[in-house]
Design a protein around this motif. Structure first.
Motif, PDB file in Angstrom:
ATOM      1  N   UNK A 180      -0.273  -9.162   9.210  1.00  0.00           N
ATOM      2  CA  UNK A 180      -1.286  -8.130   9.355  1.00  0.00           C
ATOM      3  C   UNK A 180      -2.171  -8.109   8.133  1.00  0.00           C
ATOM      4  N   UNK A 181      -3.427  -8.449   8.304  1.00  0.00           N
ATOM      5  CA  UNK A 181      -4.361  -8.449   7.175  1.00  0.00           C
ATOM      6  C   UNK A 181      -5.785  -8.316   7.704  1.00  0.00           C
ATOM      7  N   UNK A 257      -0.083  -0.110   2.983  1.00  0.00           N
ATOM      8  CA  UNK A 257       0.628  -0.818   4.028  1.00  0.00           C
ATOM      9  C   UNK A 257       0.304  -0.228   5.389  1.00  0.00           C
ATOM     10  N   UNK A 258       0.979  -0.678   6.447  1.00  0.00           N
ATOM     11  CA  UNK A 258       0.553  -0.372   7.817  1.00  0.00           C
ATOM     12  C   UNK A 258       0.794   1.050   8.291  1.00  0.00           C
ATOM     13  N   UNK A 260      -0.767   3.248   7.013  1.00  0.00           N
ATOM     14  CA  UNK A 260      -2.102   3.794   6.740  1.00  0.00           C
ATOM     15  C   UNK A 260      -3.193   2.744   6.849  1.00  0.00           C
ATOM     16  N   UNK A 261      -2.931   1.521   6.430  1.00  0.00           N
ATOM     17  CA  UNK A 261      -3.919   0.438   6.460  1.00  0.00           C
ATOM     18  C   UNK A 261      -3.399  -0.737   7.276  1.00  0.00           C
ATOM     19  N   UNK A 262      -4.261  -1.424   8.016  1.00  0.00           N
ATOM     20  CA  UNK A 262      -3.814  -2.534   8.862  1.00  0.00           C
ATOM     21  C   UNK A 262      -3.625  -3.838   8.083  1.00  0.00           C
ATOM     22  N   UNK A 263      -2.796  -3.795   7.049  1.00  0.00           N
ATOM     23  CA  UNK A 263      -2.605  -4.980   6.210  1.00  0.00           C
ATOM     24  C   UNK A 263      -1.292  -4.869   5.440  1.00  0.00           C
ATOM     25  N   UNK A 264      -0.959  -5.970   4.758  1.00  0.00           N
ATOM     26  CA  UNK A 264       0.200  -6.032   3.861  1.00  0.00           C
ATOM     27  C   UNK A 264       1.534  -5.874   4.588  1.00  0.00           C
ATOM     28  N   UNK A 265       1.712  -6.640   5.659  1.00  0.00           N
ATOM     29  CA  UNK A 265       2.994  -6.702   6.358  1.00  0.00           C
ATOM     30  C   UNK A 265       2.997  -7.948   7.241  1.00  0.00           C
ATOM     31  N   UNK A 266       4.186  -8.320   7.687  1.00  0.00           N
ATOM     32  CA  UNK A 266       4.348  -9.421   8.634  1.00  0.00           C
ATOM     33  C   UNK A 266       5.099  -8.921   9.862  1.00  0.00           C
ATOM     34  N   UNK A 267       4.927  -9.646  10.966  1.00  0.00           N
ATOM     35  CA  UNK A 267       5.718  -9.443  12.175  1.00  0.00           C
ATOM     36  C   UNK A 267       6.382 -10.764  12.540  1.00  0.00           C
ATOM     37  N   UNK A 268       7.674 -10.704  12.845  1.00  0.00           N
ATOM     38  CA  UNK A 268       8.364 -11.912  13.316  1.00  0.00           C
ATOM     39  C   UNK A 268       9.122 -11.586  14.595  1.00  0.00           C
ATOM     40  N   UNK A 269       8.946 -12.447  15.597  1.00  0.00           N
ATOM     41  CA  UNK A 269       9.629 -12.284  16.868  1.00  0.00           C
ATOM     42  C   UNK A 269      10.974 -13.005  16.797  1.00  0.00           C
ATOM     43  N   UNK A 317      -2.941   4.950  15.537  1.00  0.00           N
ATOM     44  CA  UNK A 317      -1.782   4.473  14.784  1.00  0.00           C
ATOM     45  C   UNK A 317      -0.535   4.492  15.667  1.00  0.00           C
ATOM     46  N   UNK A 318      -0.554   3.709  16.766  1.00  0.00           N
ATOM     47  CA  UNK A 318       0.642   3.655  17.617  1.00  0.00           C
ATOM     48  C   UNK A 318       1.873   3.131  16.889  1.00  0.00           C
TER      49      UNK A 318
END
Length: 442
Positions: A180-181, A257-258, A260-269, A317-318
Motif C-alpha cells: 500500500x503506497x 499508516x493505513x 489514517x493514510x493509504x500507505x506504509x503497509x503490505x498485504x500478503x495472501x 476507511x473500510x
C-alpha cells in the motif's frame, strides 16, 4: 576431569559459533555497511534516478561487516524522508541486482532508514519489536553507513518484506504480495483505505503496487468482498491478525499508516486464501505524524486522547469501519489493545526498552555527522517533546516525546468504559492436534 574438559570444549565451540554467526538484525549488533561506486558523482546520479521515477539503480559493490558483494544495485528510497539537498538519504540496496540469489545471511535487499523525524532514533526498532510479539513484522536494528569512504551516519536497518519474510512467517512466498503506497504523491497523503471502486485494476494503481508477479485480481476480489459481502470477510482476511494490527497501530498513534493514510503497509495472501496486513515504515509512530484525515491536525492532547475507534464510521476507511462495526470483532480489538497495554505500557517496559536501545547506539548517534537533531534531542525525546531544530515540518515546531504521549494515552484509554470490563481468566488450555500443520483448524 575428562568430562569437565570435554564440556569446556563444547562450551567454547558454541560460544565461538555464536560470536561468528550473529544475526544481521540482532538488536545488540550495529552493522557496518560500506558502499563503493565507480562514479564520484554518485549522489547526483542517485538523485537523477529518483527524478526519473522508474526505481532504477546505480551499480556498485558493498562490504557488509567485512564481507564483500559485487554488482549490487542502489537507489534512494522514501517520500518525506528523502531530499535531493541532504547528505543522509534513506537507501535501498539490492544484493542480487545482477548476481542471482546473492544474499547476506539469506537477506537479498537491505532497507536503510535515516531516522527522519525521530530525534529518539528508536521509534522504528521499538515499534517493530512490539509488533513482532503479536503478528508478523520486520526485524530492525542499526547500521553505520559509508559511501566511497565517506561516513554518512547511523541508519535504522529494517528487514525487507520480501519472499524471505513470507517464507519465515507464512510458509510460502509465491502468493499475491501487495504494497500500500501512494504512487507519484506530492504533499500530505490523502485518500481512504481499502475502498472498492470497480473491477478495473487501473483504478487501484495510485494506492497499491504489486510486489509479486501477479495480484491485481486477488486484491480486487478482496476489496469487493470486504466492502460488499460482510458474511464472507473471514474467508478473505485474517481477522484476528488484522485486529492485532489495528490495535497496535491505534495504540501507538501510527497515523502515517493505513488507519489514517493509504500507505506504509503490505498485504500478503496466505495459503488459506486470506490477506494479512504487515506494517512498514514506522519512523513516525508514537505520534510524530499528527495530520488526521478526518480529525485534522492533532495537538498534543488530541494525540494522547485519539479515540481507539477513530474512523469507525467513515465509509472511506473500510479497513476499520467494516471490521469494528462488528460487535464481536470490536470486543476482540479492545482485548488485544488491553493486552499490548499490559505487556508494554502499564508496567513501563516500553520506556525501559527504549532506553536500552538508546544505550546500544548512544556513541554512534553522538558521532553521526548528519543526524537531523542534536544529541540532547536524542536523550530527551524518549520522555519529552523536542527537536524543533530538525527537518521542516509545516505547522509543527517539535516532536512529541514517546513517554509524554503514551503515559497520558494509557490513562485516557483505561478511563473508557470499553476498557474497564473484567478480562476473562483462561486456564487448562489443551491443544488438538498437538502438531497442527499451517492453515489447518486447531
Amino acid at each position: 576431569m575428562k568430562f569437565k574438559y570435554f564440556s569446556t570444549i563444547i562450551f567454547l565451540l558454541i560460544l565461538t559459533s555464536n560470536v561468528f554467526c550473529q544475526d544481521f538484525y540482532d538488536i545488540n549488533t550495529i552493522n557496518t555497511i560500506e558502499i563503493t561506486f565507480e562514479q564520484s558523482n554518485w549522489d547526483y546520479l542517485l538523485d537523477q534516478l529518483v527524478a526519473e521515477g522508474e526505481e532504477n539503480r546505480l551499480m556498485g559493490s558493498v562490504v557488509i561487516n567485512g564481507k564483500t558483494y559485487d554488482s549490487i544495485g542502489v537507489r534512494y528510497k522514501g517520500n518525506s524522508s528523502y531530499r535531493d539537498n541532504q547528505i543522509k538519504n534513506p537507501l535501498n540496496i539490492k544484493l542480487d541486482y545482477i548476481i542471482d540469489d546473492q544474499t547476506h545471511e539469506d537477506y537479498g535487499t537491505l532497507k536503510l532508514a535515516n531516522a527522519y523525524n525521530d530525534p529518539s532514533f528508536v521509534r522504528e526498532a521499538l515499534s517493530y519489536e512490539i509488533a513482532r510479539k503479536y503478528f508478523p513484522a520486520s526485524q530492525s536494528n542499526f547500521a553505520n553507513v559509508y559511501i566511497n569512504g565517506t561516513y554518512l551516519g547511523l541508519y535504522a536497518n529494517d528487514q525487507d518484506v520480501d519472499k524471505h519474510f513470507m517464507r519465515t512467517h507464512f510458509y510460502s512466498d509465491e502468493n499475491a504480495r501487495i504494497k500500500g503506497e501512494l504512487n507519484n504523491s506530492i504533499g500530505t497523503p490523502t485518500g481512504g483505505v481499502w475502498q472498492y471502486y470497480d473491477n478495473d485494476s487501473s483504478s487501484y494503481y495510485g494506492s497499491y503496487s504489486l510486489e509479486s508477479d501477479f495480484g491485481w485480481k486477488e486484491l480486487i476480489w478482496f476489496l469487493d468482498t470486504l466492502n460488499n459481502s460482510n458474511e464472507n470477510v473471514e474467508k478473505v482476511l485474517n481477522i484476528d491478525r488484522h485486529l492485532w494490527f489495528l490495535a497496535f497501530s491505534n495504540l501507538l498513534v501510527n497515523l502515517d499508516g493505513p488507519i489514517n493514510n493509504p500507505q506504509n503497509y503490505y498485504l500478503y495472501k496466505d495459503d488459506a486464501g486470506r490477506f494479512n496486513p504487515i506494517p512498514w515504515d514506522l519512523n513516525e509512530s508514537f505520534g510524530v505524524f499528527a495530520n488526521h484525515q478526518t480529525l485534522g491536525q492533532l495537538r498534543t492532547s488530541q494525540l494522547q486522547q485519539l479515540s481507539p475507534f477513530a474512523n469507525i464510521n467513515e465509509s472511506s476507511f473500510p479497513i476499520i469501519s467494516k471490521i469494528l462495526n462488528n460487535a464481536t470483532y470490536k470486543k476482540e480489538y479492545v482485548a488485544h489493545m488491553k493486552t499490548i497495554i499490559a505487556d508494554y505500557f502499564e508496567n513501563g517496559f516500553y520506556r525501559t526498552r527504549a532506553l536500552e536501545i538508546q544505550d546500544i547506539i548512544s556513541a554512534d548517534v553522538q558521532a553521526d555527522p548528519n543526524k537531523f537533531y542534536t544529541y540532547t534531542d536524542f536523550t530527551n525525546n524518549v520522555d519529552n517533546s523536542t527537536g524543533s531544530g530538525g527537518p521542516p515540518r509545516p505547522g509543527v515546531q517539535s516532536i512529541i516525546g514517546i513517554g509524554e504521549l503514551m503515559n497520558a494515552r494509557i490513562t485516557y484509554l483505561n478511563s473508557l468504559s470499553e476498557f474497564q470490563s473484567i478480562s476473562p481468566t483462561v486456564s487448562d488450555v489443551q491443544l488438538s492436534p498437538l502438531n497442527p500443520s499451517p492453515n489447518t483448524s486447531v
